[in-house]
Design a protein around this motif. Sequence first.
Motif, PDB file in Angstrom:
ATOM      1  N   THR A  41      38.829  42.668  41.258  1.00  0.00           N
ATOM      2  CA  THR A  41      40.170  43.260  41.245  1.00  0.00           C
ATOM      3  C   THR A  41      40.138  44.784  41.183  1.00  0.00           C
ATOM      4  OG1 THR A  41      40.300  43.015  38.830  1.00  0.00           O
ATOM      5  CG2 THR A  41      41.198  41.217  40.175  1.00  0.00           C
ATOM      6  N   SER A  42      38.954  45.371  41.132  1.00  0.00           N
ATOM      7  CA  SER A  42      38.816  46.827  41.181  1.00  0.00           C
ATOM      8  C   SER A  42      37.360  47.157  41.485  1.00  0.00           C
ATOM      9  CB  SER A  42      39.231  47.463  39.854  1.00  0.00           C
ATOM     10  OG  SER A  42      38.254  47.216  38.858  1.00  0.00           O
ATOM     11  N   PRO A 135      44.514  39.883  44.668  1.00  0.00           N
ATOM     12  CA  PRO A 135      44.821  41.092  43.891  1.00  0.00           C
ATOM     13  C   PRO A 135      43.645  42.059  43.868  1.00  0.00           C
ATOM     14  CG  PRO A 135      44.398  39.241  42.426  1.00  0.00           C
ATOM     15  CD  PRO A 135      44.417  38.684  43.818  1.00  0.00           C
ATOM     16  N   TYR A 136      43.965  43.333  44.092  1.00  0.00           N
ATOM     17  CA  TYR A 136      42.949  44.384  44.015  1.00  0.00           C
ATOM     18  C   TYR A 136      43.663  45.715  43.833  1.00  0.00           C
ATOM     19  CZ  TYR A 136      38.974  47.387  44.971  1.00  0.00           C
ATOM     20  OH  TYR A 136      37.973  48.324  44.843  1.00  0.00           O
ATOM     21  N   LYS A 137      43.170  46.525  42.892  1.00  0.00           N
ATOM     22  CA  LYS A 137      43.752  47.842  42.639  1.00  0.00           C
ATOM     23  C   LYS A 137      42.770  48.935  43.036  1.00  0.00           C
ATOM     24  CE  LYS A 137      46.747  46.234  38.888  1.00  0.00           C
ATOM     25  NZ  LYS A 137      47.176  46.427  37.471  1.00  0.00           N
ATOM     26  N   VAL A 138      43.204  49.785  43.970  1.00  0.00           N
ATOM     27  CA  VAL A 138      42.342  50.874  44.433  1.00  0.00           C
ATOM     28  C   VAL A 138      42.148  51.900  43.317  1.00  0.00           C
ATOM     29  CG1 VAL A 138      42.907  50.600  46.858  1.00  0.00           C
ATOM     30  CG2 VAL A 138      44.361  52.045  45.425  1.00  0.00           C
ATOM     31  N   SER A 139      41.140  52.733  43.488  1.00  0.00           N
ATOM     32  CA  SER A 139      40.772  53.675  42.426  1.00  0.00           C
ATOM     33  C   SER A 139      41.894  54.641  42.071  1.00  0.00           C
ATOM     34  CB  SER A 139      39.523  54.463  42.842  1.00  0.00           C
ATOM     35  OG  SER A 139      38.430  53.578  43.039  1.00  0.00           O
ATOM     36  N   PRO A 151      52.674  44.706  40.879  1.00  0.00           N
ATOM     37  CA  PRO A 151      51.995  45.045  39.615  1.00  0.00           C
ATOM     38  C   PRO A 151      50.599  44.448  39.488  1.00  0.00           C
ATOM     39  CG  PRO A 151      54.282  44.453  39.198  1.00  0.00           C
ATOM     40  CD  PRO A 151      54.016  44.141  40.654  1.00  0.00           C
ATOM     41  N   ALA A 152      50.383  43.293  40.117  1.00  0.00           N
ATOM     42  CA  ALA A 152      49.068  42.655  40.040  1.00  0.00           C
ATOM     43  C   ALA A 152      48.112  43.170  41.113  1.00  0.00           C
ATOM     44  CB  ALA A 152      49.217  41.142  40.169  1.00  0.00           C
ATOM     45  N   GLY A 153      48.627  43.924  42.083  1.00  0.00           N
ATOM     46  CA  GLY A 153      47.759  44.470  43.121  1.00  0.00           C
ATOM     47  C   GLY A 153      47.609  43.602  44.354  1.00  0.00           C
ATOM     48  N   LYS A 154      48.527  42.641  44.566  1.00  0.00           N
ATOM     49  CA  LYS A 154      48.425  41.783  45.752  1.00  0.00           C
ATOM     50  C   LYS A 154      48.830  42.513  47.032  1.00  0.00           C
ATOM     51  CE  LYS A 154      48.590  37.001  44.241  1.00  0.00           C
ATOM     52  NZ  LYS A 154      49.194  35.682  44.542  1.00  0.00           N
ATOM     53  N   ALA A 305      36.457  44.339  52.736  1.00  0.00           N
ATOM     54  CA  ALA A 305      37.921  44.373  52.672  1.00  0.00           C
ATOM     55  C   ALA A 305      38.392  45.318  51.574  1.00  0.00           C
ATOM     56  CB  ALA A 305      38.461  42.967  52.433  1.00  0.00           C
ATOM     57  N   ARG A 306      37.732  45.248  50.428  1.00  0.00           N
ATOM     58  CA  ARG A 306      38.119  46.097  49.300  1.00  0.00           C
ATOM     59  C   ARG A 306      37.728  47.560  49.545  1.00  0.00           C
ATOM     60  NH1 ARG A 306      38.055  41.002  48.155  1.00  0.00           N
ATOM     61  NH2 ARG A 306      39.169  40.166  46.331  1.00  0.00           N
TER      62      ARG A 306
END
Length: 380
Positions: A41-42, A135-139, A151-154, A305-306
């Motif tokens: 997720t990060s 869900p994934y949150k970029v830096s 909010p979850a990064g989807k 992908a991330r």
Amino acid sequence: MLAGIGLLAAVTVGLTGCAGSGGSAPAASGGISEAKAKTATSAADFGGMKGLVASANAEGHLNVITLPPTWANYAKIIAGFKKKYPKIAITSANPNGSSADEVAAAKSLKGQSTAPDVFDIGTAVLNQNLGLFAPYKVSNWADIPADFKDPAGKWYYDYTGLMSIGYDSSKVSTPPTSFADLLGPSYKGKVAIKGDPTQANEAASAVYLAALQSGGSADNIQPGIDFFSKLKKAGNFLSVLPTQATVNSGQTPVVLQWSYNNLAFGAAGGSAGNPNWKTVILPGSALGSYYNQAINVDAPHPAAARLWQEYIYTPEVQNLYLAAGAYPATLAAMQKNKTVNEATLKTVGEPPANFVQLTADQATKAGTLLSAKWRAAIAG
């Protein structure tokens, strides 16, 4: 007119795409395992950016979809990723497809190495398929405004243009100053949109702007459907998907689409562009619609992908969106951090104060109405 729009036509827009051959996605030797990459997720889950890059390099491939080279500077964006990460080949599938095509590909190719890894997708289609996104949150997550992201990064906004009218000044003697002008006899057989509004966000946004310009609102897009029904009955609506080729041949002399795409069809397209192509932003409410970045929950190359998402939200790439006339999601943060290209921003102009974008609920409601009413409206 959009501030500086004539000058913006001089901004160079890349016109050559980059593609790689397909390939399988091995476990990320040299990084974390593929199973862990799929749930990361990060970047911290990879041990930081170096670990993420190592994992993505081990996969060696990235599949993107529906990214035309002239759309929002994607030729340069893709080329930049390949230059920065030369061990990762890119396959760019179905560049002229729609948001619905992205979803269809993800579902039909699930479990295959050719499935899309990432999406650049319209809000209405996104909201109907939330189960497809990881869900994934970029830096630089904090640089994306709270109402621009899940909010979850989807999903998170990446860029928006303004809905505009492009026209060939050698074939349209009277420039359009309103949507009502498009109903006149001088526009007979000349007006096109970018596909089926029930499938493509850009086409749907042409209907939404017609609604705003015809007494409707973001909560009531029926006047937009009614406008296109009148356009069809007047013989002015073309059932042709506009491309650079149809613009250059004169087959689609008037196109309703995002400002960055109309600009790319004109002088900004270089030798491939139409020097007679002009772009108009009508007075009154300016319609925008941020597209969304998202990661396929079943991405065959989850680390790549991330890494793509991390790359997209760097000031480097956000400034490339801006150079094409698309306002990037992190613009406010870049202005604050002094990482925005000020010369480009001056050319493009600040986002208009009368900017309208449908909320997620409004877009879902509008999409439902389009699905029920569109085909009957343009029948005959």
